[in-house]
Each structure stands twice: as structure tokens, then as C-alpha cells.
Design a protein around this motif. Sequence first.
Motif, PDB file in Angstrom:
ATOM      1  N   LYS A  83      13.899 -18.577 -30.538  1.00 36.94           N
ATOM      2  CA  LYS A  83      14.705 -17.804 -31.484  1.00 36.94           C
ATOM      3  C   LYS A  83      14.057 -16.495 -31.931  1.00 36.94           C
ATOM      4  CE  LYS A  83      17.968 -19.216 -31.793  1.00 36.94           C
ATOM      5  NZ  LYS A  83      18.904 -19.145 -30.627  1.00 36.94           N
TER       6      LYS A  83
ATOM      7  N   GLY B 130      13.932 -13.710 -29.687  1.00 37.41           N
ATOM      8  CA  GLY B 130      14.427 -12.592 -28.878  1.00 37.41           C
ATOM      9  C   GLY B 130      14.034 -12.706 -27.415  1.00 37.41           C
ATOM     10  N   SER B 131      13.663 -13.912 -26.969  1.00 36.39           N
ATOM     11  CA  SER B 131      13.263 -14.073 -25.560  1.00 36.39           C
ATOM     12  C   SER B 131      14.433 -13.768 -24.618  1.00 36.39           C
ATOM     13  CB  SER B 131      12.744 -15.490 -25.313  1.00 36.39           C
ATOM     14  OG  SER B 131      13.788 -16.409 -25.496  1.00 36.39           O
ATOM     15  N   THR B 132      15.653 -14.069 -25.056  1.00 34.92           N
ATOM     16  CA  THR B 132      16.801 -13.811 -24.177  1.00 34.92           C
ATOM     17  C   THR B 132      17.078 -12.312 -24.107  1.00 34.92           C
ATOM     18  OG1 THR B 132      17.636 -15.869 -25.099  1.00 34.92           O
ATOM     19  CG2 THR B 132      19.083 -14.703 -23.590  1.00 34.92           C
TER      20      THR B 132
ATOM     21  N   TYR C 166      16.851  -7.401 -20.865  1.00 35.30           N
ATOM     22  CA  TYR C 166      16.358  -6.047 -20.547  1.00 35.30           C
ATOM     23  C   TYR C 166      15.649  -6.051 -19.188  1.00 35.30           C
ATOM     24  CZ  TYR C 166      16.968  -5.009 -25.572  1.00 35.30           C
ATOM     25  OH  TYR C 166      17.467  -4.833 -26.844  1.00 35.30           O
TER      26      TYR C 166
ATOM     27  N   LYS D 125      17.941 -19.769 -17.000  1.00 32.19           N
ATOM     28  CA  LYS D 125      16.987 -19.510 -18.078  1.00 32.19           C
ATOM     29  C   LYS D 125      16.515 -20.884 -18.539  1.00 32.19           C
ATOM     30  CE  LYS D 125      15.996 -17.012 -22.268  1.00 32.19           C
ATOM     31  NZ  LYS D 125      15.914 -17.914 -23.424  1.00 32.19           N
TER      32      LYS D 125
ATOM     33  N   ARG E 272       8.432 -13.592 -34.266  1.00 36.76           N
ATOM     34  CA  ARG E 272       9.356 -13.037 -35.252  1.00 36.76           C
ATOM     35  C   ARG E 272       8.966 -13.565 -36.624  1.00 36.76           C
ATOM     36  NH1 ARG E 272      15.747 -14.685 -34.902  1.00 36.76           N
ATOM     37  NH2 ARG E 272      16.498 -13.513 -36.686  1.00 36.76           N
TER      38      ARG E 272
ATOM     39  N   SER F 174      17.319 -18.896 -37.856  1.00 37.70           N
ATOM     40  CA  SER F 174      18.098 -18.698 -36.637  1.00 37.70           C
ATOM     41  C   SER F 174      18.216 -20.018 -35.871  1.00 37.70           C
ATOM     42  CB  SER F 174      17.403 -17.634 -35.775  1.00 37.70           C
ATOM     43  OG  SER F 174      17.935 -17.594 -34.496  1.00 37.70           O
TER      44      SER F 174
ATOM     45  N   ARG G 286      13.531  -4.910 -30.773  1.00 36.12           N
ATOM     46  CA  ARG G 286      14.858  -4.401 -31.112  1.00 36.12           C
ATOM     47  C   ARG G 286      14.837  -2.878 -31.320  1.00 36.12           C
ATOM     48  NH1 ARG G 286      19.064  -7.342 -33.282  1.00 36.12           N
ATOM     49  NH2 ARG G 286      17.779  -9.137 -33.793  1.00 36.12           N
TER      50      ARG G 286
ATOM     51  N   TRP H 225      23.808 -21.307 -28.073  1.00 37.01           N
ATOM     52  CA  TRP H 225      23.075 -20.051 -28.183  1.00 37.01           C
ATOM     53  C   TRP H 225      24.049 -18.895 -28.366  1.00 37.01           C
ATOM     54  CZ3 TRP H 225      23.137 -15.442 -25.601  1.00 37.01           C
ATOM     55  CH2 TRP H 225      22.078 -14.570 -25.867  1.00 37.01           C
TER      56      TRP H 225
ATOM     57  N   LEU I 143      23.889 -14.379 -28.950  1.00 29.32           N
ATOM     58  CA  LEU I 143      22.955 -13.258 -28.993  1.00 29.32           C
ATOM     59  C   LEU I 143      22.536 -12.969 -30.433  1.00 29.32           C
ATOM     60  CD1 LEU I 143      21.368 -11.181 -27.455  1.00 29.32           C
ATOM     61  CD2 LEU I 143      23.338  -9.665 -27.502  1.00 29.32           C
ATOM     62  N   THR I 144      23.477 -12.981 -31.345  1.00 30.47           N
ATOM     63  CA  THR I 144      23.119 -12.814 -32.761  1.00 30.47           C
ATOM     64  C   THR I 144      23.953 -13.737 -33.630  1.00 30.47           C
ATOM     65  OG1 THR I 144      24.643 -10.960 -32.791  1.00 30.47           O
ATOM     66  CG2 THR I 144      22.318 -10.414 -32.783  1.00 30.47           C
ATOM     67  N   THR I 145      23.343 -14.150 -34.710  1.00 28.68           N
ATOM     68  CA  THR I 145      24.029 -15.033 -35.661  1.00 28.68           C
ATOM     69  C   THR I 145      24.554 -14.192 -36.824  1.00 28.68           C
ATOM     70  OG1 THR I 145      22.451 -16.772 -35.149  1.00 28.68           O
ATOM     71  CG2 THR I 145      23.666 -17.025 -37.209  1.00 28.68           C
TER      72      THR I 145
ATOM     73  N   TYR J 125      25.102 -14.459 -40.593  1.00 28.06           N
ATOM     74  CA  TYR J 125      24.748 -15.351 -41.710  1.00 28.06           C
ATOM     75  C   TYR J 125      25.728 -15.152 -42.859  1.00 28.06           C
ATOM     76  CZ  TYR J 125      20.524 -16.037 -39.040  1.00 28.06           C
ATOM     77  OH  TYR J 125      19.650 -16.353 -38.033  1.00 28.06           O
TER      78      TYR J 125
HETATM   79  N1  LIG Z   1      17.310  -6.750 -28.864  1.00 30.75           N
HETATM   80  C1  LIG Z   1      16.815  -7.743 -29.559  1.00 30.75           C
HETATM   81  N2  LIG Z   1      15.529  -7.742 -29.917  1.00 30.75           N
HETATM   82  C2  LIG Z   1      15.022  -8.775 -30.629  1.00 30.75           C
HETATM   83  N3  LIG Z   1      15.740  -9.860 -31.015  1.00 30.75           N
HETATM   84  C3  LIG Z   1      17.018  -9.882 -30.659  1.00 30.75           C
HETATM   85  C4  LIG Z   1      17.625  -8.847 -29.917  1.00 30.75           C
HETATM   86  N4  LIG Z   1      18.902  -9.176 -29.711  1.00 30.75           N
HETATM   87  C5  LIG Z   1      19.103 -10.369 -30.302  1.00 30.75           C
HETATM   88  N5  LIG Z   1      17.965 -10.797 -30.875  1.00 30.75           N
HETATM   89  C6  LIG Z   1      17.752 -12.005 -31.664  1.00 30.75           C
HETATM   90  O1  LIG Z   1      17.258 -13.058 -30.874  1.00 30.75           O
HETATM   91  C7  LIG Z   1      17.546 -14.286 -31.557  1.00 30.75           C
HETATM   92  C8  LIG Z   1      17.730 -15.377 -30.516  1.00 30.75           C
HETATM   93  O2  LIG Z   1      16.497 -15.587 -29.892  1.00 30.75           O
HETATM   94  P1  LIG Z   1      16.333 -16.192 -28.433  1.00 30.75           P
HETATM   95  O3  LIG Z   1      17.260 -15.545 -27.521  1.00 30.75           O
HETATM   96  O4  LIG Z   1      14.882 -16.129 -28.121  1.00 30.75           O
HETATM   97  O5  LIG Z   1      16.780 -17.693 -28.661  1.00 30.75           O
HETATM   98  S1  LIG Z   1      16.430 -18.923 -27.695  1.00 30.75           S
HETATM   99  O6  LIG Z   1      15.090 -19.401 -28.047  1.00 30.75           O
HETATM  100  O7  LIG Z   1      16.548 -18.488 -26.315  1.00 30.75           O
HETATM  101  O8  LIG Z   1      17.459 -19.935 -28.031  1.00 30.75           O
HETATM  102  C9  LIG Z   1      18.794 -14.010 -32.405  1.00 30.75           C
HETATM  103  O9  LIG Z   1      18.485 -14.314 -33.773  1.00 30.75           O
HETATM  104  P2  LIG Z   1      19.628 -14.656 -34.846  1.00 30.75           P
HETATM  105  O10 LIG Z   1      20.649 -13.572 -34.770  1.00 30.75           O
HETATM  106  O11 LIG Z   1      18.921 -14.661 -36.178  1.00 30.75           O
HETATM  107  O12 LIG Z   1      20.164 -16.005 -34.473  1.00 30.75           O
HETATM  108  C10 LIG Z   1      19.040 -12.532 -32.215  1.00 30.75           C
HETATM  109  O13 LIG Z   1      19.368 -11.838 -33.391  1.00 30.75           O
END
Ligand SMILES: Nc1ncnc2c1ncn2[C@@H]1O[C@H](COP(=O)(O)OS(=O)(=O)O)[C@@H](OP(=O)(O)O)[C@H]1O
Length: 549
Positions: free
Chosen positions: A144, A146-148, A153, A166, A227, A235, A452, A499, A501-503, A505
Amino acid sequence: SQQDEIVSGLRERVVRRLQAIREPLDRRLRDGSKKRPLGHEQLSQQEREGIRSGLLCGSRSRAGIKRAFPRSGVLEYVEGRASVAGMECERSDRGVVCCRPLASTISMVSTEHPAYWKMLSRFMDYEPGSFRCFPSLIIAGAQKCGSTALTGYLLHHPGIRFARHKELHYFDKNESLCLGSLFYLAQFPARGEFLTAEATPFYLADPRACARIHAQLPWAKLVVVVREPISRARSEYAMKNRRVDAQGDFATALATTETSARLLECLVSAGPRNTSRGLAGCAPRSLRESTKFPLFRASVMKQLRAARADDRKLFFEDFLRECFEPLDDGSKLDVGVASRVFQGNNPPPYSTRFRIRACFPEGVRERLSGEFGDVMRREISQLNACASRNFEWGVVPETPDHAATLVDTCVKVHTGITIQYVYRGLYAAQIARCARSVDKNNLVVIESDDLRNTPQRELDRVAKALGIRPFSYDPRIFQTDNLQRAIRDKYPTFENSGWQLTTTYQAPLDPTLRAELLAFFKPHNLLFFGLAGRHFPRWLDDRHHPGRS
Ligand SMILES: Nc1ncnc2c1ncn2[C@@H]1O[C@H](COP(=O)(O)OS(=O)(=O)O)[C@@H](OP(=O)(O)O)[C@H]1O
């Protein structure tokens, strides 16, 4: 070096244990058929221990029968054979790339270990004659953070190719490791003008994964995205919440006699040999459209696969009888189907309900164990109680090594998104533990806000660590929509796990809870800053992220 000594000491211990376990097992295998199923109670203490410790493969069928056989994967790992058999490594401006011919290994495995090959071939999709390359880059954590996004990228980098899925979980799941490096290699594309990569953010949290990665892929670079831990935990909780909601909706749909009846009719018409495709085609729409459906389908297939090929038909019929409860009210079942499945019942059943708890347990077992604040406070108090019982330094570790020992002693790590919301944000502990085996130069830490806000700069750091030419990304790929598209194109089913990309809240975190959590994480964060050689003041700041988390 000290690390090498630790690894070789570990290896010796494991080899000794392995020999003790293998001897009686080899005898049994010589005496009987290689695939002879062994009742769980028939497994010797050593075999059971072997399965538990991951040195032997153990598989469970629906009837609770276990099979035990030496794990080729683990043997490779323990004996260090995986990395050497026919492997060619080269260093160039593409970084370090190590590849092995897949075909020759396959012919060796398929003749020497037919039972293992049979199991392996189910997971494989390969072109004969091709070389496959082990990953030179592993995005190893944290969940959670930002690995995805980072993966999304890097998908645009012409010199990097990612594995098919993945989250391969190869180094943290005994069942995957059990399939061996051949299985792992088959997840990557055939050799080309690129290095390969995979992303499994759980590796950092798993106590054994780093040592296993180091033993098999000593050249690989591990990227860890971190993070601010409170946002990270929130998250994870939000994702779990989505999964639990989806699970409830699926269970409700499945519990209606109408859906169950249509599902049973669908399974009967698909038959034992065409179940998977049949399910995808004829299962009721309310099920097919749920994000839980792929898991359901995989679960049915897993249960059916446990049957031996020759008795699959019988097993299929048993499965239907066990998993569909005969009822005499509710939505009517096709008469032919009813009499075929429930023959012998009196009065003849005309409707049915799927037994979800018995036959799809993984679809109903995820639970949230309270509100976010409750679960965080509970985990912290358990950690503190364990720390004060065990360490003279009490609950606040003074060094990263203390922190690593703290989690080794007090945290029994679970896979998946379980209740470890606090533990997974203790980066100093996890990184220090990982650095016991992985060379520090092979670890790259990236902070989520930096990724980000200044993605090109962070991607340049990754390229530099890999020893590949820097690449200038088109800034449009950093836009959220484009990032989302890249991820969906590569991993079309990834969002099925809850999963996103963004939550979004609903409300900011309660300030009292935030203050408590900040105070708890502060010493751990400071230790992490020391390890990373960088300070992230926003992590200690009460006003940080008022909107996002
Ligand atoms: N560009 C960029 N840079 C950094 N972080 C970003 C980016 N885009 C998305 N996010 C945030 O990544 C959060 C999800 O993390 P993961 O993709 O690593 O989740 S997982 O472990 O694969 O399930 C997820 O957190 P939450 O929105 O709080 O759920 C995203 O906000």
C-alpha cells in the motif's frame, strides 16, 4: 563476510534437517508409487515437520489427504542449484541479466520427476527452446505504498519487462517455492533486449523472503517503496474493507436458491472436463460480474484438481452432491439435473443452495476485526506487551537491529491482507532484517510522496541502481488516468482483489487517534530515517495529509 557466514550456516542447518527428513521419505517413495497419496495421519512426524517448514511439498485434497514429496524448488534453493544449472549471466548497459534455457531444463525435469512435472506443467506456458531470465529488479515492498504505481511507470521503460502477473509471491509462499525455479522462470518473457522484473510487495514483510532472494538471485536489486505508516495502514484497511464488502455481496448472491440452482445447472452442463470454461460462460450473471468470481472459479477448480485424473468424473459428482444442499422449496431446479445430482433423496429435491462455508471458505473468511482505531490500538498494545516481556530496552527499540529482533520475536507474520496494519509500517525493522541477507547496495528505498511528486527523479534512481541507461519518460504517463490504463492493460484482473489505484476517504482520521499513532510510530520512523540516510519531516508532523488520510 558476516552475511555470507550467516547464509552458509543457515544452509548447512537446513541441509542437515533436510537429510534427516529425506531418508525415510526416499525409502517410502522407493517402496511405493511416487504419487501414492498419504493420509495425513500416515505422515511421519518428520514429514509433517518437513511440510510445515517448507522442505517438502504437501498438498491437501478435498478429502483431507496429504501428499508429501521432496520439493524440487526447495532442494534447488537449499543446495544452491537453481542459480547455476545452465545459467548464463551477462553485465551490459542493460544491467546484470541472468538467464537459463527453459527447454533443456524441462526435458530433464519431465523425465526425472514425472510427478513434479505433471504438477508444474499446469502452471506453465512456454515456447520450447527459449531462454528465460530471472528478475534483476524486484519491487519488494511495502504494501500500500505505491508499488503498483511504480510498476505502472516502469512498464514504459523499453529495457524492463515485468512478469505476467503482479505479485508472484514466489519467495514467500511455500506452495510457489515448491514448484521450483522452473515455475518462476516461466512467469517471465523469453530472453530479449531487456532485463526482467517482478513486484510482490509482501516480500519485505515476510521474514524469509529476502534471504531466499539473496540465495537464488544475489545480483537482483530490491526496490522498497515506503510511505508514512499511518496513511499506509489506513490504505490497507480501506482495501480490506472493499474486499469484505465484495465478499458479503457475493455470498448473498450465492445464497439465493435461484442463483444456486442456475449454478448447479451450469456445472452439470459443463461437466468435469470443461468446468472452468463452462463456469465463465454459463454461471449466473450476478456471480460472474462480482469481483469475487475469479476467486470462486479458482477455488472450484482447485478442489476438482485435487482429484486424480482417472476418478475425476466421480469426484465431480461428489463435489456437486457435497456442495449443493438439496431443498424442497425455493427456486425450482431442472428436473433432470435434480434427479442426477440428488438421486436417492426422498422426497426428490427440486431446489438447492450452495454450501458456501464448506465449499468456498476462502470467499467468506475475510473479516475486519473492528474499526480502524480499535485494530491499530490492539496491535500496538500486543506489540508493547510482548516487547516489555522480552527486552530490557522495553517497548522502544534503540537500533534497527533491536527493531528487527522485536518483530522476529513478537510478530507472527501472516500472508495476505490480514490484521498486521502496524507491523507492516515498521520499515526500519523490516529493512534491517532484509539487510541481514541482502547487500545494502542492492536495496533501493523510495518514498511514496516523492514517487508521486517527482517520479522521473525516483525512476532515475532505480535505473542507476540497476546500472541501466536513464530513460526520459513521457510526462503524460504520470497522469493518473494513463497510469490506471497502463496497469489495467497489463494486469486486467488486478482490481478483482479490492485493489484500487487510489482510495477516496470519507473523513479525515480522528485527531486523538492520529496523535497516538504518531507517537507510537515516531521512534520507528526515526530509526528508518537513520537507515535510509534521509529525514521525512512530514511523517512526524501532525498536520501531514489532513485530506488524504
Ligand atoms: N503515483 C503514485 N505514487 C505513489 N503512490 C501512489 C501513486 N498512485 C497511487 N498511489 C497510492 O498507492 C496506494 C496503493 O499502493 P500499492 O499499489 O502499493 O498497493 S498494493 O500493495 O499493491 O496493494 C494507494 O493508496 P490509497 O489511495 O491511500 O489507498 C494510492 O494512493
